[in-house]
Design an enzyme around this catalytic site. Structure first.
Site, PDB file in Angstrom:
ATOM      1  N   SER A 226      92.792  49.468  73.585  1.00  0.00           N
ATOM      2  CA  SER A 226      92.164  49.197  72.439  1.00  0.00           C
ATOM      3  C   SER A 226      91.468  50.538  71.650  1.00  0.00           C
ATOM      4  O   SER A 226      91.978  51.487  71.573  1.00  0.00           O
ATOM      5  CB  SER A 226      91.174  48.081  72.377  1.00  0.00           C
ATOM      6  OG  SER A 226      91.133  47.243  71.195  1.00  0.00           O
ATOM      7  N   HIS A 360      94.725  40.131  74.413  1.00  0.00           N
ATOM      8  CA  HIS A 360      94.263  41.777  74.045  1.00  0.00           C
ATOM      9  C   HIS A 360      93.681  42.390  75.218  1.00  0.00           C
ATOM     10  O   HIS A 360      92.750  42.017  75.865  1.00  0.00           O
ATOM     11  CB  HIS A 360      93.497  41.997  72.758  1.00  0.00           C
ATOM     12  CG  HIS A 360      93.083  43.317  72.390  1.00  0.00           C
ATOM     13  ND1 HIS A 360      94.075  44.367  72.128  1.00  0.00           N
ATOM     14  CD2 HIS A 360      91.990  43.827  71.827  1.00  0.00           C
ATOM     15  CE1 HIS A 360      93.411  45.256  71.585  1.00  0.00           C
ATOM     16  NE2 HIS A 360      92.188  45.074  71.597  1.00  0.00           N
TER      17      HIS A 360
HETATM   18  C1  MCU Z   1      92.538  47.962  68.522  1.00  0.00           C
HETATM   19  O1  MCU Z   1      91.191  48.548  68.581  1.00  0.00           O
HETATM   20  C2  MCU Z   1      90.020  48.034  68.055  1.00  0.00           C
HETATM   21  C3  MCU Z   1      90.259  47.715  66.684  1.00  0.00           C
HETATM   22  O2  MCU Z   1      90.530  48.896  66.040  1.00  0.00           O
HETATM   23  C4  MCU Z   1      89.075  47.044  66.286  1.00  0.00           C
HETATM   24  O3  MCU Z   1      89.468  46.632  64.750  1.00  0.00           O
HETATM   25  C5  MCU Z   1      88.675  45.731  66.715  1.00  0.00           C
HETATM   26  O4  MCU Z   1      87.220  45.577  66.366  1.00  0.00           O
HETATM   27  O5  MCU Z   1      88.435  46.185  68.392  1.00  0.00           O
HETATM   28  C6  MCU Z   1      89.571  46.770  68.882  1.00  0.00           C
HETATM   29  C7  MCU Z   1      88.940  46.888  70.235  1.00  0.00           C
HETATM   30  O6  MCU Z   1      88.710  48.148  70.401  1.00  0.00           O
HETATM   31  O7  MCU Z   1      88.717  46.022  70.949  1.00  0.00           O
HETATM   32  C8  MCU Z   1      88.135  46.226  72.200  1.00  0.00           C
END
Ligand code: MCU
Length: 414
Positions: A226, A360
């Site tokens: 992420s 996720h």
């Molecule tokens: C996918 O990474 C991020 C994303 O860019 C954000 O918008 C969201 O809030 O969080 C994701 C993340 O890091 O989840 C752990």
């Protein structure tokens, strides 16, 4: 590729506490020449000032220099990579500082302690190393606490608390963390760049402590999920000593392209775009704020961020389940990033795999044995028969026309 590992000096005792020589090659060549595989150097074209011609509803041509000349050889490609890195740093990521004047390291138990000094200031941080090999072997640097890949036997894991180097709570994190303690809170680097700098210091420390850790600093992978997957991709892009880049569900700001997200947004889709991402966090340089409302003016997109890694191996894991996570924007972006490995005759070093049905950052087993293990087996464990690594697949019906987003030709570079 530009840059090389540091030369080390082991003159002063004790052996576990050695100072790096300061005369090292920086990652970004300071002059307009770049080293060529096999030795020597070649003149690179000068990068003109300014943003150049905007590109809308298509991705920028990785194979044409900013000044208009064509990339027609591997030596040109190294020049183009140095240029793209500079442009990305200038307009989006912030500046990666040159090698610091001193890096010292010591290893005890499972803790690698690192001290970095520059301009009369110093900071220290440490990483833990688990499952160290009994004789020289590879390791994967794992960012933070999201997700985590199943790492096969024979590969050590290095846990990197990247938030300590640059915080990432929200906008109030700007300029906070050990990177900024060393370089000043108004340094242009966003968190992704600061973390990449931290990865470089870990590799410096591994070079110094090889005999104690058994980690081979030429066989280092990097991963994160992420927001930390964005970090893993930027580390692979800015640090040529990374041997295998493994970004997991990095989405927008990682494997996603700004222009594709902007187009989707204009069609009413709920995708994370440049305008939103800079409101959410401090991953990018403050300079990027000047371009987020019109990303078409940028002389790059994230297919070219990935291309800084080519032809080193990369395996990109993505999710089909939520557009926010880049279902389409990573598919199109990495589908065209792939052309850079193609041009270099290195498609067996590029993997993009997009599946669904998993939460996720919960790594799905369908990507494990035939994909992740193939990449780690071949490129970190030196097992040439570890499996197929020329991978481009998505279980989603993407309905995305890669050709219409790439009105440029892919050369064959020798
Ligand atoms: C996918 O990474 C991020 C994303 O860019 C954000 O918008 C969201 O809030 O969080 C994701 C993340 O890091 O989840 C752990």
């Amino acid at each position: 590729l530009p840059g090389s590992g540091p030369s080390t000096s082991s003159s002063s005792p004790p052996p576990q506490f050695t100072t790096l020589s300061t005369s090292r090659v920086t990652v970004i060549p300071p002059t307009s020449t770049t080293s060529v595989p096999g030795g020597g150097s070649t003149a690179c074209p000068t990068t003109p000032n300014g943003l150049g011609t905007p590109v809308s509803n298509a991705l920028n041509d990785p194979f044409t220099f900013h000044g208009g000349g064509k990339v027609s050889s591997k030596a040109d490609w190294s020049c183009r990579q140095a240029e793209i890195s500079q442009l990305l740093q200038r307009y989006e990521l912030g500046t990666l500082p040159p090698e610091p004047s001193s890096v010292t390291a010591s290893f005890s138990g499972s803790t690698l302690s690192i001290t970095v000094s520059e301009n009369g200031k110093s900071i220290s941080f440490s990483v833990t190393i688990n499952n160290r090999p009994s004789s020289s072997g590879p390791a994967i640097i794992n960012y933070g606490s999201f997700g985590g890949l199943p790492i096969p036997a024979g590969v050590a894991t290095i846990n990197f608390n990247n938030d300590e180097i640059a915080q990432q709570q929200d906008q109030s994190s700007r300029g906070k963390g050990k990177f900024y303690d060393l370089y000043g809170s108004s340094h242009s680097a966003g968190a992704l760049t600061a973390w990449a700098w931290g990865v470089s210091r870990i590799i410096d420390a591994l070079e110094l402590t090889r005999a104690q850790t058994n980690i081979d600093p030429t066989r280092i992978g990097v991963t994160g999920c992420s927001r930390n997957g964005k970090g893993a991709m930027v580390a692979g892009a800015l640090e040529p000593r990374i041997a295998l880049t493994l970004p997991e569900e990095s989405g927008a700001g990682g494997a996603g392209c700004w222009r594709i997200a902007a187009y989707q947004k204009s069609q009413g889709q709920n995708v994370q775009d440049s305008k939103q991402i800079v409101q959410e966090n401090v991953w990018f340089s403050p300079n990027f704020n000047n371009y987020v409302n019109d990303v078409n003016v940028l002389p790059f997109d994230h297919h070219m961020l990935a291309g800084l890694i080519a032809p080193r191996p990369i395996y990109i894991m993505e999710n089909t389940d939520m557009e926010w996570l880049g279902k389409v924007s990573t598919y199109g972006c990495m589908g065209l990033a792939r052309t850079q490995w193609q041009a270099l005759g290195a498609l067996d070093r590029f993997g993009y795999s997009q599946v669904g049905g998993n939460q996720h950052c919960s790594f799905p087993s369908s990507q494990q044995s035939s994909e992740l293990n193939a990449f780690i087996g071949k490129y970190l464990l030196n097992n040439a028969n570890a499996g197929t690594t020329n991978i481009f697949r998505s279980t989603g019906n993407q309905n995305f026309n890669l050709d219409s987003w790439s009105p440029w030709t892919v050369p064959t570079l020798a």
